[in-house]
Scaffold this motif. Structure first.
Motif: not given
Length: 80
Positions: A13-24
């Motif tokens: 499983v790959m972790l995808l983080i969307i910044e600057p909202w710190a959504e995972e």
């Protein structure tokens, strides 16, 4: 509008983080998601940072970023 397709070509499983909202988001092996950004200064574009178990995608100033799988909006994972 800008769009980036993120494919997990690995075996875990790959972790995808969307910044600057710190959504995972968790992307299963062999699956992909589309990251779509709209609004703000679109000329700025996405910035992508890779790390050992995933990637971080940074939206630009004033943007709204959404993640889609098969055309459906994906809800971020709860953070602990």
């Amino acid at each position: 509008m800008q769009k980036i397709n993120c494919i997990n070509g690995g075996g875990t499983v790959m972790l995808l983080i969307i910044e600057p909202w710190a959504e995972e988001y968790l992307v299963e092996p062999g699956k992909s998601v589309d990251v779509v950004g709209q609004g703000g200064n679109v000329d700025s574009g996405f910035e992508v940072e890779y790390f050992d178990k995933g990637m971080i995608i940074y939206g630009w100033e004033g943007s709204v970023v959404s993640v889609f799988s098969n055309g459906e909006v994906v809800v971020p994972n709860d953070q602990v």
